[in-house]
Write an enzyme that holds these catalytic residues in place. Structure first.
Site, short mmCIF file in Angstrom:
data_model
loop_
_atom_site.label_atom_id
_atom_site.label_comp_id
_atom_site.label_asym_id
_atom_site.label_seq_id
_atom_site.Cartn_x
_atom_site.Cartn_y
_atom_site.Cartn_z
NE ARG A 272 -3.88 -2.10 2.33
CZ ARG A 272 -3.71 -3.34 2.77
NH1 ARG A 272 -2.57 -3.68 3.33
NH2 ARG A 272 -4.67 -4.24 2.66
CD GLU B 263 -1.88 -5.59 -6.48
OE1 GLU B 263 -3.01 -5.10 -6.33
OE2 GLU B 263 -1.63 -6.80 -6.36
CG ASN C 147 -6.62 2.36 -0.07
OD1 ASN C 147 -5.61 1.84 0.39
ND2 ASN C 147 -7.68 1.67 -0.40
NE ARG D 60 11.28 -7.68 14.34
CZ ARG D 60 12.35 -7.30 13.66
NH1 ARG D 60 12.51 -6.03 13.32
NH2 ARG D 60 13.26 -8.18 13.30
CG HIS E 84 13.95 -7.18 2.39
ND1 HIS E 84 14.42 -7.76 3.55
CD2 HIS E 84 14.38 -8.00 1.38
CE1 HIS E 84 15.10 -8.86 3.26
NE2 HIS E 84 15.08 -9.02 1.93
CD GLU F 219 18.78 -8.12 0.70
OE1 GLU F 219 19.82 -8.60 1.18
OE2 GLU F 219 17.71 -8.76 0.58
#
Length: 290
Positions: free
Chosen positions: A3, A59, A63, A83, A87, A133
């Site tokens: 998102r 992707e 919003n 957590r 990455h 990374e």
């Protein structure tokens, strides 16, 4: 799927890393837009194919209105107690030059190459604070400069509570192959890399795309662990058949094909509650009303 708050800033970042938008989907009834990005140039592993058949797709979900909301922010998966997702990883032709290019463009780093003990990897931060990374495509740099068109969307990393349960799920239920294991007892964690694609003859995975990295921290199987809910996406040869198979294996569903408005996608759950979107691979089998 990530998102994002401001799609223009995010798209600018991932395009800077050499990715291109392969499809944009506006969903007015849900007030969101999805952008699918991948490496599709002449030096990529992807040819001219439908986006459901691409390797290493990212992707971005926006919003509507969040870009103007000062209170809106996302959790990047690397802060307590959330957590979960860790990455994305991009493999590059020349890691020193690639990192300098990113820094010169004004983007920040969670970890630079010169920091910490691991001097062979870096972590850049995208506009929302997600970690990306940066790794080498080969043991030695492939060029003296850097060409983002030759980069790879190598893997996505998820933290898992119970390595044995997750490996069983992704291998047996999802049909993936364990291609590499890294054990680090000194720092009390193991890494497991899984893939659908065939591993090159030399056994190197850094030049591949679309891998899944599972990170298991020793002892978490005995703890309460809260994960960030995001989703992976897989494409299948037969969408209905795949969903029927998941039902027979008693894989839990978040959304079945018959639920909601979108009858052409389903969501299943892995052992940690991560969502896995299941879609039809359009190259392999054409479906109606796509």
């Amino acid at each position: 799927m990530l998102r994002v708050k401001d799609p223009q800033r995010s798209l600018e970042f991932y395009k800077f890393l050499g990715m291109s938008v392969v499809i944009k989907m506006d969903v007015p009834e849900g007030k969101f837009t999805n952008y699918f990005l991948a490496y599709t140039g002449p030096k990529s592993l992807n040819g001219d194919c439908h986006f459901t058949d691409l390797q290493g797709t990212v992707e971005l979900c926006h919003n509507w209105g969040t870009e103007n909301d000062p209170e809106y922010s996302v959790v990047n998966g690397n802060t307590e107690p959330h957590r979960g997702f860790g990455h994305l990883a991009i493999s590059v032709d020349n890691i020193e030059v690639a990192c300098k290019r990113i820094e010169d463009a004004g983007y920040t780093f969670q970890k630079k190459l010169t920091e910490g003990r691991m001097r062979h990897i870096a972590f850049a931060k995208d506009p929302d604070g997600y970690w990306v990374e940066i790794i080498k495509r080969a043991e030695e740099n492939l060029s003296t400069t850097t060409d983002p068109g030759s980069y790879r969307m190598n893997h996505s990393m998820l933290r898992v509570k119970d390595a044995e349960a997750s490996l069983k799920f992704y291998q047996e239920s999802m049909g993936m192959t364990l291609v590499r294991t890294v054990e680090n007892p000194d720092n009390k964690f193991n890494l497991y890399f899984l893939a659908y694609a065939k591993v090159p003859a030399d056994g190197k995975t850094s030049d591949m795309e679309g891998l899944l990295e599972l990170t298991w921290n020793y002892g978490t199987e005995k703890q309460e662990v809260l994960t960030v809910v995001l989703f992976l996406g897989i494409s299948t040869d037969d969408l209905q058949g795949a969903c029927d198979r998941f039902e027979s294996l008693k894989v839990p569903f978040k959304k079945r094909l018959t639920d909601g408005m979108m009858k052409n996608i389903a969501f299943i759950l892995d052992p940690d509650g991560y969502w896995i979107e299941v879609i039809q691979n359009e190259r392999i089998k054409r479906t109606s009303n796509w």
